[in-house]
Design a protein around this motif. Sequence first.
Motif, PDB file in Angstrom:
ATOM      1  N   GLU A   1      -7.434 -13.877   2.834  1.00 47.94           N
ATOM      2  CA  GLU A   1      -6.910 -13.155   1.647  1.00 47.94           C
ATOM      3  C   GLU A   1      -5.432 -13.022   1.790  1.00 47.94           C
ATOM      4  O   GLU A   1      -4.861 -13.404   3.110  1.00 47.94           O
ATOM      5  CB  GLU A   1      -7.504 -11.623   1.812  1.00 47.94           C
ATOM      6  N   ASN A   2      -4.572 -12.942   0.836  1.00 48.26           N
ATOM      7  CA  ASN A   2      -3.086 -13.049   0.785  1.00 48.26           C
ATOM      8  C   ASN A   2      -2.584 -12.322   1.906  1.00 48.26           C
ATOM      9  O   ASN A   2      -1.390 -12.840   2.638  1.00 48.26           O
ATOM     10  CB  ASN A   2      -2.710 -12.496  -0.531  1.00 48.26           C
ATOM     11  N   ASP A   3      -2.758 -10.974   2.257  1.00 52.67           N
ATOM     12  CA  ASP A   3      -1.885 -10.280   3.304  1.00 52.67           C
ATOM     13  C   ASP A   3      -2.327 -11.102   4.512  1.00 52.67           C
ATOM     14  O   ASP A   3      -1.178 -11.180   5.438  1.00 52.67           O
ATOM     15  CB  ASP A   3      -2.549  -9.059   3.460  1.00 52.67           C
ATOM     16  N   ALA A   4      -3.437 -11.440   4.854  1.00 52.41           N
ATOM     17  CA  ALA A   4      -3.682 -12.282   6.207  1.00 52.41           C
ATOM     18  C   ALA A   4      -3.144 -13.496   6.124  1.00 52.41           C
ATOM     19  O   ALA A   4      -2.337 -13.996   7.304  1.00 52.41           O
ATOM     20  CB  ALA A   4      -5.236 -12.594   6.338  1.00 52.41           C
ATOM     21  N   ALA A   5      -2.928 -14.346   4.983  1.00 49.00           N
ATOM     22  CA  ALA A   5      -2.122 -15.642   4.831  1.00 49.00           C
ATOM     23  C   ALA A   5      -0.685 -15.576   5.149  1.00 49.00           C
ATOM     24  O   ALA A   5      -0.162 -16.159   5.957  1.00 49.00           O
ATOM     25  CB  ALA A   5      -2.332 -16.168   3.455  1.00 49.00           C
ATOM     26  N   THR A   6      -0.073 -14.317   4.522  1.00 45.86           N
ATOM     27  CA  THR A   6       1.265 -14.125   4.856  1.00 45.86           C
ATOM     28  C   THR A   6       1.526 -13.786   6.114  1.00 45.86           C
ATOM     29  O   THR A   6       2.468 -14.189   6.672  1.00 45.86           O
ATOM     30  CB  THR A   6       1.622 -12.977   4.012  1.00 45.86           C
ATOM     31  N   ALA A   7       0.714 -12.978   6.923  1.00 47.19           N
ATOM     32  CA  ALA A   7       0.587 -12.652   8.258  1.00 47.19           C
ATOM     33  C   ALA A   7       0.858 -13.926   8.958  1.00 47.19           C
ATOM     34  O   ALA A   7       1.517 -14.213  10.038  1.00 47.19           O
ATOM     35  CB  ALA A   7      -0.408 -11.566   8.783  1.00 47.19           C
ATOM     36  N   CYS A   8      -0.074 -14.959   8.806  1.00 48.08           N
ATOM     37  CA  CYS A   8      -0.289 -16.179   9.674  1.00 48.08           C
ATOM     38  C   CYS A   8       1.200 -17.053   9.257  1.00 48.08           C
ATOM     39  O   CYS A   8       1.738 -17.640  10.312  1.00 48.08           O
ATOM     40  CB  CYS A   8      -1.235 -17.130   8.912  1.00 48.08           C
ATOM     41  N   VAL A   9       1.883 -17.084   8.149  1.00 49.51           N
ATOM     42  CA  VAL A   9       3.205 -17.647   7.848  1.00 49.51           C
ATOM     43  C   VAL A   9       4.307 -16.887   8.644  1.00 49.51           C
ATOM     44  O   VAL A   9       5.215 -17.594   9.251  1.00 49.51           O
ATOM     45  CB  VAL A   9       3.325 -17.596   6.221  1.00 49.51           C
ATOM     46  N   ARG A  10       4.135 -15.688   8.703  1.00 48.14           N
ATOM     47  CA  ARG A  10       5.512 -14.886   9.305  1.00 48.14           C
ATOM     48  C   ARG A  10       5.138 -15.181  10.998  1.00 48.14           C
ATOM     49  O   ARG A  10       6.060 -15.336  11.658  1.00 48.14           O
ATOM     50  CB  ARG A  10       4.797 -13.666   9.384  1.00 48.14           C
ATOM     51  N   ALA A  11       3.784 -15.279  11.398  1.00 44.26           N
ATOM     52  CA  ALA A  11       3.578 -15.617  12.773  1.00 44.26           C
ATOM     53  C   ALA A  11       4.292 -17.103  13.219  1.00 44.26           C
ATOM     54  O   ALA A  11       4.867 -17.297  14.248  1.00 44.26           O
ATOM     55  CB  ALA A  11       2.057 -15.865  13.143  1.00 44.26           C
ATOM     56  N   ALA A  12       3.999 -17.981  12.356  1.00 49.10           N
ATOM     57  CA  ALA A  12       4.538 -19.327  12.372  1.00 49.10           C
ATOM     58  C   ALA A  12       5.812 -19.478  12.340  1.00 49.10           C
ATOM     59  O   ALA A  12       6.621 -20.056  13.447  1.00 49.10           O
ATOM     60  CB  ALA A  12       4.023 -20.258  11.287  1.00 49.10           C
ATOM     61  N   LEU A  13       6.572 -18.533  11.719  1.00 42.54           N
ATOM     62  CA  LEU A  13       8.078 -18.392  11.830  1.00 42.54           C
ATOM     63  C   LEU A  13       8.577 -17.859  12.859  1.00 42.54           C
ATOM     64  O   LEU A  13       9.549 -18.354  13.699  1.00 42.54           O
ATOM     65  CB  LEU A  13       8.657 -17.623  10.523  1.00 42.54           C
ATOM     66  N   ASP A  14       7.915 -16.882  13.375  1.00 38.74           N
ATOM     67  CA  ASP A  14       8.301 -16.127  14.655  1.00 38.74           C
ATOM     68  C   ASP A  14       8.094 -17.397  15.923  1.00 38.74           C
ATOM     69  O   ASP A  14       8.762 -17.009  16.939  1.00 38.74           O
ATOM     70  CB  ASP A  14       7.437 -14.971  14.677  1.00 38.74           C
ATOM     71  N   CYS A  15       7.187 -18.119  15.872  1.00 41.59           N
ATOM     72  CA  CYS A  15       7.009 -18.954  16.712  1.00 41.59           C
ATOM     73  C   CYS A  15       7.843 -20.243  16.921  1.00 41.59           C
ATOM     74  O   CYS A  15       7.647 -21.218  17.566  1.00 41.59           O
ATOM     75  CB  CYS A  15       5.302 -19.587  16.871  1.00 41.59           C
ATOM     76  N   GLY A  16       8.725 -20.114  15.818  1.00 45.49           N
ATOM     77  CA  GLY A  16       9.829 -21.467  15.872  1.00 45.49           C
ATOM     78  C   GLY A  16       8.981 -22.634  14.657  1.00 45.49           C
ATOM     79  O   GLY A  16       9.832 -23.617  14.549  1.00 45.49           O
TER      80      GLY A  16
ATOM     81  N   THR B   1       1.217 -20.948  -4.317  1.00 44.68           N
ATOM     82  CA  THR B   1       1.638 -19.702  -4.742  1.00 44.68           C
ATOM     83  C   THR B   1       1.577 -18.696  -3.651  1.00 44.68           C
ATOM     84  O   THR B   1       2.689 -18.161  -3.299  1.00 44.68           O
ATOM     85  CB  THR B   1       0.608 -18.854  -5.855  1.00 44.68           C
ATOM     86  N   VAL B   2       0.597 -18.605  -2.816  1.00 40.87           N
ATOM     87  CA  VAL B   2       0.558 -17.736  -1.579  1.00 40.87           C
ATOM     88  C   VAL B   2       1.738 -18.286  -0.738  1.00 40.87           C
ATOM     89  O   VAL B   2       2.557 -17.193  -0.136  1.00 40.87           O
ATOM     90  CB  VAL B   2      -0.761 -17.953  -0.985  1.00 40.87           C
ATOM     91  N   LEU B   3       1.903 -19.630  -0.373  1.00 42.38           N
ATOM     92  CA  LEU B   3       3.027 -19.942   0.674  1.00 42.38           C
ATOM     93  C   LEU B   3       4.386 -19.536   0.149  1.00 42.38           C
ATOM     94  O   LEU B   3       5.288 -19.149   0.731  1.00 42.38           O
ATOM     95  CB  LEU B   3       3.006 -21.522   0.856  1.00 42.38           C
ATOM     96  N   GLY B   4       4.594 -19.863  -1.421  1.00 39.39           N
ATOM     97  CA  GLY B   4       5.855 -19.483  -1.933  1.00 39.39           C
ATOM     98  C   GLY B   4       6.255 -17.883  -1.875  1.00 39.39           C
ATOM     99  O   GLY B   4       7.451 -17.712  -1.461  1.00 39.39           O
ATOM    100  N   GLU B   5       5.247 -17.104  -1.814  1.00 37.50           N
ATOM    101  CA  GLU B   5       5.427 -15.703  -1.757  1.00 37.50           C
ATOM    102  C   GLU B   5       5.774 -15.208  -0.187  1.00 37.50           C
ATOM    103  O   GLU B   5       6.357 -14.424  -0.011  1.00 37.50           O
ATOM    104  CB  GLU B   5       4.154 -14.775  -2.186  1.00 37.50           C
ATOM    105  N   ALA B   6       4.949 -15.954   0.638  1.00 37.08           N
ATOM    106  CA  ALA B   6       5.006 -15.612   1.924  1.00 37.08           C
ATOM    107  C   ALA B   6       6.634 -16.366   2.792  1.00 37.08           C
ATOM    108  O   ALA B   6       7.025 -15.640   3.470  1.00 37.08           O
ATOM    109  CB  ALA B   6       4.082 -16.265   2.756  1.00 37.08           C
ATOM    110  N   LEU B   7       7.029 -17.193   1.968  1.00 37.95           N
ATOM    111  CA  LEU B   7       8.417 -17.641   2.655  1.00 37.95           C
ATOM    112  C   LEU B   7       9.534 -16.973   1.808  1.00 37.95           C
ATOM    113  O   LEU B   7      10.889 -17.398   2.096  1.00 37.95           O
ATOM    114  CB  LEU B   7       8.321 -19.047   2.451  1.00 37.95           C
ATOM    115  N   LYS B   8       9.286 -16.319   0.718  1.00 39.64           N
ATOM    116  CA  LYS B   8      10.306 -15.623  -0.074  1.00 39.64           C
ATOM    117  C   LYS B   8      11.252 -14.895   0.687  1.00 39.64           C
ATOM    118  O   LYS B   8      10.990 -14.049   1.697  1.00 39.64           O
ATOM    119  CB  LYS B   8       9.529 -14.918  -0.926  1.00 39.64           C
TER     120      LYS B   8
END
Length: 336
Positions: free
Chosen positions: A29-44, A61-68
């Motif tokens: 789901e989009n919220d979980a996907a965004t949380a994974c992207v945020r975790a990736a950014l936090d990990c460097g 689309t999901v990735l674009g939103e998560a990186l916005k």
Amino acid sequence: MDFRYLGNSGLKISEITYGNWLTHGSQVENDAATACVRAALDCGISTFDTADVYANTKAETVLGEALKGERRESLEIFTKVYWPTGPGGKNDTGLSRKHIMESINGSLTRLQTDYVDLYQAHRYDTETPLEETMQAFADVVRQGKALYIGVSEWTADQIRAGHALAKDLGIQLISSQPQYSMLWRVIEGEVVPACEELGISQIVWSPIAQGILTGKYKPGQAPPEGSRATDDKGGADMIKRFMDDELLTRVQKLQPIADEAGLTMAQLAIAWVLQNDNVAAALVGASRPEQVESNVKAAGVKLEASAMAAIDEALGDVVVRDPAQTAANSPKTRVA
């Protein structure tokens, strides 16, 4: 996080790259996907790989939103073109000039960016002249919509031909994105030597062999509920080649090697592909943030020669090495 140059370019990417195939827009789901992207950014992790075909454009689309909101210059965003998108019409696929030009515009809109750092040919198109494809890619680069060009699952001969045309056109073909893992080593015989000669790096997908190398699939037992092997949206089809009791038995022998190295089995698998000097990055996906946080610990790990030898001994003849498998697993005609 450690960073490596991509091919002979000056572009550095994170050696653990986040990929959203089979997850964003479909399994997760989009919220979980965004949380994974945020975790990736936090990990460097700064490098993100997607494709227009993933979940029929939804993954972009999901990735674009998560990186916005992130500083664009601090990210490396990769996408791909080839497979059918949209309604799958006669020109909604392949590497024709028409499809490439329309696809890059769609990808940029969905990713909410003016350019991608790397635009990749997701497969080789046997029905479009390679000259047409490479000219279209050159125009995409000259228009500022992509900085570099790459390919995915091309044979050594196809890579050589594409690289020669790119050089003539004044653009940089700097990457190859093949499947590569302890169990699937088909690029080692021909693709890697050609790429080393040409100054092209590998960005490898499925380093954990669709989850097989985590050790969670046990011989003689049903797959864990909710695992990729039980996913009817594409995951089960991709993993079935590895669902063999002899292979799964061999994989279990990797546990003591991982224990000795102080790694999980997944971390061992990711670290293993990164021992290859021609590999710039290992693509990892996730359905939960903690998976990202665990996988990233494989960055910078140096495996002892004794561990590498023990891995080979444990897996034995279940390893697939035949270079012909690259061509065998590529479409013979354009997929519609």
